[in-house]
Design a protein around this motif. Sequence first.
Motif, PDB file in Angstrom:
ATOM      1  N   LYS A  70       0.836  -1.204   0.000  1.00 52.12           N
ATOM      2  CA  LYS A  70       0.000   0.000   0.000  1.00 52.12           C
ATOM      3  C   LYS A  70       0.869   1.251   0.000  1.00 52.12           C
ATOM      4  O   LYS A  70       0.551   2.252  -0.642  1.00 52.12           O
TER       5      LYS A  70
ATOM      6  N   GLU B  94       3.690   1.519  -1.324  1.00 52.12           N
ATOM      7  CA  GLU B  94       4.271   1.634  -2.669  1.00 52.12           C
ATOM      8  C   GLU B  94       3.211   1.922  -3.728  1.00 52.12           C
ATOM      9  O   GLU B  94       3.523   2.080  -4.902  1.00 52.12           O
ATOM     10  N   GLY B  95       1.940   1.957  -3.275  1.00 57.79           N
ATOM     11  CA  GLY B  95       0.852   2.235  -4.203  1.00 57.79           C
ATOM     12  C   GLY B  95       0.420   1.043  -5.010  1.00 57.79           C
ATOM     13  O   GLY B  95      -0.369   1.163  -5.955  1.00 57.79           O
TER      14      GLY B  95
ATOM     15  N   GLY C  69      -0.921  -2.025  -3.644  1.00 55.61           N
ATOM     16  CA  GLY C  69      -2.140  -2.622  -3.115  1.00 55.61           C
ATOM     17  C   GLY C  69      -2.168  -4.120  -3.351  1.00 55.61           C
ATOM     18  O   GLY C  69      -1.297  -4.684  -3.995  1.00 55.61           O
TER      19      GLY C  69
END
Length: 221
Positions: free
Chosen positions: A204, A206-207, A209
């Motif tokens: 999350k 690191e984007g 998900g």
Amino acid sequence: MQRVCVWFAAGAALVFVSSGPSQAEESASLPAHQYVGAAKCKSCHKKELMGNQHAKWMKGPHAKAYETLKGDKAAEVAKEKGIATPPYETKECLGCHTTAYGLPAAAFKKKPLKAQDGVQCESCHGPGADYRKKKVMSDRDKSIAKGMWEPGKDPKICTACHNDKSPSWDASVGFDFDAMKRKIAHPIPEDVKGHYLEIVKKRKAEGAGDGDDDDDDDDDS
């Protein structure tokens, strides 16, 4: 460990009618933890990160256990054993072809499980209302303390139903616990086991998900 497991009885059976169980008797029949059903387990165990155990269960024999009671083979066995009712309506069959059959409403977090869903996760892993939270499930010791069973280490969980009292038991084949365990294996990946929360947190951040919508932490399970 609470388990409902009943079998065909040879010959005729006597039926006794009573006014129903007393409050003390009903309380004694309740498991220590409540059942929630495979749909709640699915919220985490449908994810590839976790190993998608739900998909493997759906393809295996346990998910179809109730449906087998509607087949010709089940009808043939029931006839041989003198069972007058259809197998899919017979308690002697439903005890091992469904999950938590015959337990009172208080044994379930919300409502009794559907017979059509067959032998669900909690038949083997234990009633999950208290261990299903991610913060509990990420710690094996906490999970066990909250009621999780370890079927891979305890043959009795399997042999409660897979035994020589089964009407379809084949003595020449028996039940090979280790072989059957491998046949339905659905492990959490080793690199994820015990590290799920930290992996999710990192992804999350690191984007990336993981499709985690947190519905497995709902209180209305």
